[in-house]
Design a protein around this motif. Structure first.
Motif, mmCIF file in Angstrom:
data_model
loop_
_atom_site.group_PDB
_atom_site.id
_atom_site.type_symbol
_atom_site.label_atom_id
_atom_site.label_comp_id
_atom_site.label_asym_id
_atom_site.label_seq_id
_atom_site.Cartn_x
_atom_site.Cartn_y
_atom_site.Cartn_z
ATOM 1 N N TYR A 365 0.827 -1.206 0.000
ATOM 2 C CA TYR A 365 0.000 0.000 0.000
ATOM 3 C C TYR A 365 0.864 1.260 0.000
ATOM 4 C CZ TYR A 365 -4.739 -1.822 0.278
ATOM 5 O OH TYR A 365 -5.948 -2.391 -0.031
ATOM 6 N N ALA A 366 2.010 1.210 0.674
ATOM 7 C CA ALA A 366 2.908 2.369 0.684
ATOM 8 C C ALA A 366 3.445 2.642 -0.720
ATOM 9 C CB ALA A 366 4.057 2.127 1.661
ATOM 10 N N ALA A 367 3.742 1.573 -1.457
ATOM 11 C CA ALA A 367 4.214 1.749 -2.840
ATOM 12 C C ALA A 367 3.122 2.381 -3.702
ATOM 13 C CB ALA A 367 4.640 0.394 -3.411
ATOM 14 N N TRP A 368 1.887 1.948 -3.486
ATOM 15 C CA TRP A 368 0.778 2.541 -4.238
ATOM 16 C C TRP A 368 0.604 4.010 -3.862
ATOM 17 C CZ3 TRP A 368 -5.088 1.949 -3.139
ATOM 18 C CH2 TRP A 368 -5.818 2.498 -4.197
ATOM 19 N N ARG A 383 -1.080 15.559 -0.168
ATOM 20 C CA ARG A 383 -2.401 14.944 -0.158
ATOM 21 C C ARG A 383 -3.025 15.116 -1.541
ATOM 22 N NH1 ARG A 383 -5.903 19.179 3.632
ATOM 23 N NH2 ARG A 383 -5.754 20.970 2.238
ATOM 24 N N VAL A 384 -3.990 14.239 -1.837
ATOM 25 C CA VAL A 384 -4.665 14.280 -3.136
ATOM 26 C C VAL A 384 -6.104 14.707 -2.912
ATOM 27 C CG1 VAL A 384 -5.414 12.925 -5.126
ATOM 28 C CG2 VAL A 384 -3.180 12.472 -4.075
ATOM 29 N N THR A 385 -6.525 15.748 -3.591
ATOM 30 C CA THR A 385 -7.898 16.226 -3.468
ATOM 31 C C THR A 385 -8.800 15.463 -4.433
ATOM 32 O OG1 THR A 385 -7.662 17.918 -5.182
ATOM 33 C CG2 THR A 385 -7.031 18.527 -2.918
ATOM 34 N N ARG A 386 -10.104 15.612 -4.240
ATOM 35 C CA ARG A 386 -11.048 14.992 -5.167
ATOM 36 C C ARG A 386 -10.814 15.496 -6.589
ATOM 37 N NH1 ARG A 386 -17.167 14.357 -2.757
ATOM 38 N NH2 ARG A 386 -16.641 13.651 -0.653
ATOM 39 N N GLN A 387 -10.559 16.793 -6.703
ATOM 40 C CA GLN A 387 -10.376 17.383 -8.028
ATOM 41 C C GLN A 387 -9.132 16.817 -8.708
ATOM 42 O OE1 GLN A 387 -10.939 19.116 -5.189
ATOM 43 N NE2 GLN A 387 -13.087 19.647 -5.577
ATOM 44 N N GLU A 388 -8.048 16.697 -7.946
ATOM 45 C CA GLU A 388 -6.814 16.143 -8.507
ATOM 46 C C GLU A 388 -7.012 14.694 -8.941
ATOM 47 O OE1 GLU A 388 -3.362 18.668 -6.100
ATOM 48 O OE2 GLU A 388 -4.287 16.901 -5.174
ATOM 49 N N TYR A 389 -7.729 13.938 -8.131
ATOM 50 C CA TYR A 389 -7.970 12.533 -8.478
ATOM 51 C C TYR A 389 -8.846 12.425 -9.722
ATOM 52 C CZ TYR A 389 -9.558 7.720 -8.287
ATOM 53 O OH TYR A 389 -9.852 6.426 -8.615
ATOM 54 N N ALA A 390 -9.949 13.171 -9.729
ATOM 55 C CA ALA A 390 -10.888 13.086 -10.854
ATOM 56 C C ALA A 390 -10.232 13.510 -12.167
ATOM 57 C CB ALA A 390 -12.115 13.955 -10.578
ATOM 58 N N ALA A 391 -9.301 14.457 -12.089
ATOM 59 C CA ALA A 391 -8.676 14.976 -13.307
ATOM 60 C C ALA A 391 -7.677 13.991 -13.920
ATOM 61 C CB ALA A 391 -7.964 16.293 -13.009
ATOM 62 N N SER A 392 -7.093 13.121 -13.103
ATOM 63 C CA SER A 392 -6.003 12.287 -13.600
ATOM 64 C C SER A 392 -6.190 10.798 -13.406
ATOM 65 C CB SER A 392 -4.683 12.708 -12.915
ATOM 66 O OG SER A 392 -4.436 14.078 -13.065
ATOM 67 N N ALA A 393 -7.250 10.387 -12.748
ATOM 68 C CA ALA A 393 -7.397 8.973 -12.393
ATOM 69 C C ALA A 393 -7.418 8.065 -13.613
ATOM 70 C CB ALA A 393 -8.676 8.767 -11.576
ATOM 71 N N ALA A 394 -8.017 8.535 -14.700
ATOM 72 C CA ALA A 394 -8.171 7.681 -15.881
ATOM 73 C C ALA A 394 -6.839 7.315 -16.516
ATOM 74 C CB ALA A 394 -9.062 8.378 -16.906
ATOM 75 N N ILE A 395 -5.811 8.151 -16.339
ATOM 76 C CA ILE A 395 -4.509 7.878 -16.961
ATOM 77 C C ILE A 395 -3.481 7.437 -15.933
ATOM 78 C CG2 ILE A 395 -4.917 9.505 -18.846
ATOM 79 C CD1 ILE A 395 -3.156 11.513 -17.348
ATOM 80 N N LEU A 396 -3.928 7.086 -14.731
ATOM 81 C CA LEU A 396 -3.011 6.735 -13.650
ATOM 82 C C LEU A 396 -2.330 5.402 -13.924
ATOM 83 C CD1 LEU A 396 -1.916 7.296 -10.782
ATOM 84 C CD2 LEU A 396 -3.866 5.997 -9.913
ATOM 85 N N PRO A 397 -0.997 5.308 -13.867
ATOM 86 C CA PRO A 397 -0.327 4.009 -13.935
ATOM 87 C C PRO A 397 -0.767 3.139 -12.761
ATOM 88 C CG PRO A 397 1.244 5.817 -14.199
ATOM 89 C CD PRO A 397 -0.052 6.425 -13.757
ATOM 90 N N SER A 398 -0.747 1.826 -12.935
ATOM 91 C CA SER A 398 -1.292 0.946 -11.912
ATOM 92 C C SER A 398 -0.291 -0.040 -11.338
ATOM 93 C CB SER A 398 -2.490 0.170 -12.494
ATOM 94 O OG SER A 398 -2.058 -0.594 -13.617
ATOM 95 N N ALA A 399 0.999 0.193 -11.493
ATOM 96 C CA ALA A 399 2.000 -0.750 -11.001
ATOM 97 C C ALA A 399 1.873 -0.958 -9.491
ATOM 98 C CB ALA A 399 3.396 -0.256 -11.358
ATOM 99 N N GLY A 400 1.657 0.118 -8.751
ATOM 100 C CA GLY A 400 1.517 0.003 -7.296
ATOM 101 C C GLY A 400 0.269 -0.761 -6.918
ATOM 102 N N LEU A 401 -0.813 -0.518 -7.647
ATOM 103 C CA LEU A 401 -2.072 -1.189 -7.351
ATOM 104 C C LEU A 401 -1.992 -2.680 -7.696
ATOM 105 C CD1 LEU A 401 -4.804 -0.504 -6.188
ATOM 106 C CD2 LEU A 401 -5.634 -0.034 -8.486
ATOM 107 N N VAL A 402 -1.273 -3.008 -8.759
ATOM 108 C CA VAL A 402 -1.075 -4.417 -9.108
ATOM 109 C C VAL A 402 -0.307 -5.124 -7.992
ATOM 110 C CG1 VAL A 402 0.117 -5.994 -10.684
ATOM 111 C CG2 VAL A 402 -1.194 -4.077 -11.599
ATOM 112 N N VAL A 404 -0.397 -4.373 -4.830
ATOM 113 C CA VAL A 404 -1.354 -4.584 -3.740
ATOM 114 C C VAL A 404 -2.241 -5.789 -4.041
ATOM 115 C CG1 VAL A 404 -3.340 -3.613 -2.512
ATOM 116 C CG2 VAL A 404 -1.384 -2.162 -3.040
ATOM 117 N N ALA A 405 -2.765 -5.867 -5.262
ATOM 118 C CA ALA A 405 -3.656 -6.964 -5.632
ATOM 119 C C ALA A 405 -2.950 -8.312 -5.542
ATOM 120 C CB ALA A 405 -4.186 -6.747 -7.047
ATOM 121 N N ASP A 406 -1.722 -8.366 -6.020
ATOM 122 C CA ASP A 406 -0.967 -9.613 -6.003
ATOM 123 C C ASP A 406 -0.676 -10.059 -4.574
ATOM 124 O OD1 ASP A 406 -0.030 -11.402 -8.031
ATOM 125 O OD2 ASP A 406 2.030 -10.958 -7.399
ATOM 126 N N LEU A 407 -0.315 -9.112 -3.741
ATOM 127 C CA LEU A 407 -0.042 -9.435 -2.337
ATOM 128 C C LEU A 407 -1.318 -9.853 -1.618
ATOM 129 C CD1 LEU A 407 0.336 -8.443 0.841
ATOM 130 C CD2 LEU A 407 2.204 -9.636 -0.299
#
Length: 472
Positions: A365-368, A383-402, A404-407
């Motif tokens: 989770y820290a890596a993500w 910190r990440v605001t709602r606006q910052e997340y909404a503006a960039s979430a669609a193009i976010l790389p997912s290596a950190g999230l992968v 988390v999922a694998d672990l």
């Protein structure tokens, strides 16, 4: 803890333990709610709650986890107690920071942890008294000794609580007069949490039913809680003393006390009420099962005569809604490390991970979080605001999230057969995933299917009842 101390603990928490009996009664919730307000007024605890806890956004989850943890701490088996104490200490060791006044707080602070136990003891005594029961001197001494032993299990000793009951009361009064403050956490509990508490899992699909009941019950619960607090505490924090509320409070406590003494035991056990409110909780609702069914039928009837909600949100979520419902675990409107740490904490608690696997999960989770900061924190404020997340979430790389999922797959797959079977899924998701798993047949979930579904949910692309139960 020494062998002698361990033997004493086993004896204290045996079949005749007053505390073990008390925490299994539904009315224990009154004492816990009251104690939580007193705890939150301690500056160390109040700051830790606001900065790190999910109690505002996820009160029912917090209630369930507290119940499970308390049962483990009071278990007659020393190994269960020791394992849970170690887990709690690891959890608290990760919670520290600075409050708005620039003062450091640390969840391992010995004085603050002793105060938590002190408030629970004093609130238990108050609950007995207001419920029409009187504990004699030996019973009070015995109950106090059991609470001190709880602190010894968690802290290693009970030195930060007075050794005798006679010394306890001056200590308690001094803490109220000299140490407590009108913290933000106190105000949130009394004026936001009790008034705006989200629906329990049972009524989550029936918002109109819950909103109607909460509009009345929320303010009444807050008023009763305030009226039950020590007068010196209320004066210090300038809490309101509304006309007639003390009479209402005494009546509520007496009614609950009479119900506890007169109704069959199964009707007043805390497990029955938790199972009633949360069908996914392990346990049997017992005599309340028919009540739960009737409540569901009544809610369904109300839904027939009210406008149907927009169902689109049940398939996909907008980035803004996903941010609010899933990512913002602490409910403060921003995404910070404590939000992701709360997700890791919830998963580690559900799976009862050992120290090694827990550390691996937090590292993932820290890596993500580092990835989120790098890609979404446009102004660099940490910190990440709602606006910052909404503006960039669609193009976010997912290596950190992968990662988390694998672990998460690794720690859920207890038997290491590279498949998540029905029992392993139920451990993580309670009963929320039984239908979905059955649809997949006896084969369970492969690593690729598990990771794919987790990524689909955590990216906001796909709704999942199971992950909603766990994280949203």
């Amino acid at each position: 803890m020494s062998q002698t101390a361990a033997e004493e603990t086993a004896d204290v928490f045996g079949p005749d333990s007053m505390l073990r009996s008390l925490v299994n009664e539904a009315r224990w919730g009154l004492a816990v709610t009251r104690a939580t307000v007193l705890e939150a007024a301690h500056p160390q605890i109040g700051a830790a709650l606001i900065g790190n806890s999910t109690f505002v956004a996820h009160p029912w989850r917090r209630l369930r986890n507290t119940l499970v943890s308390t049962q483990r701490i009071l278990d007659p088996d020393q190994r269960v107690r020791t394992r849970e104490a170690a887990r709690l200490n690891r959890l608290h060791a990760r919670i520290s920071g600075t409050d708005p006044q620039g003062r450091r707080y640390d969840a391992t602070d010995a004085e603050a942890r002793a105060w938590v136990v002190a408030t629970l003891f004093e609130s238990a005594v108050t609950m007995y008294r207001l419920s029409g029961e009187s504990l004699d001197g030996p019973a009070l001494e015995r109950l106090y000794g059991e609470f001190r032993m709880v602190l010894a299990v968690i802290e290693g000793d009970s030195a930060h609580l007075p050794a005798t009951l006679r010394e306890f009361w001056p200590y308690f009064d001094d803490m109220i007069d000299r140490r407590l403050e009108n913290t933000e956490a106190v105000r949130v509990i009394l004026y936001r949490l009790l008034a705006d508490v989200p629906a329990p899992p049972l009524l989550r699909d029936h918002p109109a039913v819950w909103a109607a009941g909460r509009a009345v019950a929320g303010p009444v619960a807050a008023a009763i809680t305030i009226a039950s607090l020590p007068e010196s505490f209320c004066r210090r924090l300038a809490l309101p003393d509304l006309p007639g509320v003390r009479t209402l409070m005494h009546g509520a406590y007496l009614a609950i006390g009479c119900a506890t003494r007169l109704l069959p035991d199964g009707w007043t056990r805390v497990g029955s009420f938790v199972s009633l409110l949360d069908p996914g909780h392990a346990g049997d609702a017992g005599p309340w099962e028919s009540v739960r069914r009737k409540a569901g039928q009544a809610a369904a009837m109300i839904r027939l005569i009210t406008p149907a909600p927009d169902e689109a949100g049940h398939v996909t979520r907008s980035a803004d809604r996903f941010f609010a419902e899933v990512l913002d675990q602490t409910g403060d409107g921003h995404l910070t490390w404590p939000d992701l740490a709360a997700m890791a904490r919830e998963i580690a608690t559900r799976l009862d991970l050992d120290e090694k696997d827990e550390e691996r999960l937090y590292d993932a989770y820290a890596a993500w979080w580092r990835e989120l900061q790098t890609n979404l924190d446009a102004d660099g404020d940490g910190r990440v605001t709602r606006q910052e997340y909404a503006a960039s979430a669609a193009i976010l790389p997912s290596a950190g999230l992968v990662k988390v999922a694998d672990l998460l797959f690794d720690v859920t797959d207890v038997n290491d057969d590279e498949t998540i079977d029905a029992h392993e899924y139920q451990t993580l998701f309670r009963s929320a995933f039984r239908r979905d798993l059955t649809d997949r047949g006896a084969g369970g979930y492969s690593r690729s299917a598990f990771v794919r579904q987790f990524l689909s949910f955590m990216s906001g692309q796909q709704h999942s009842t199971a992950y909603d139960t766990l994280l949203s």
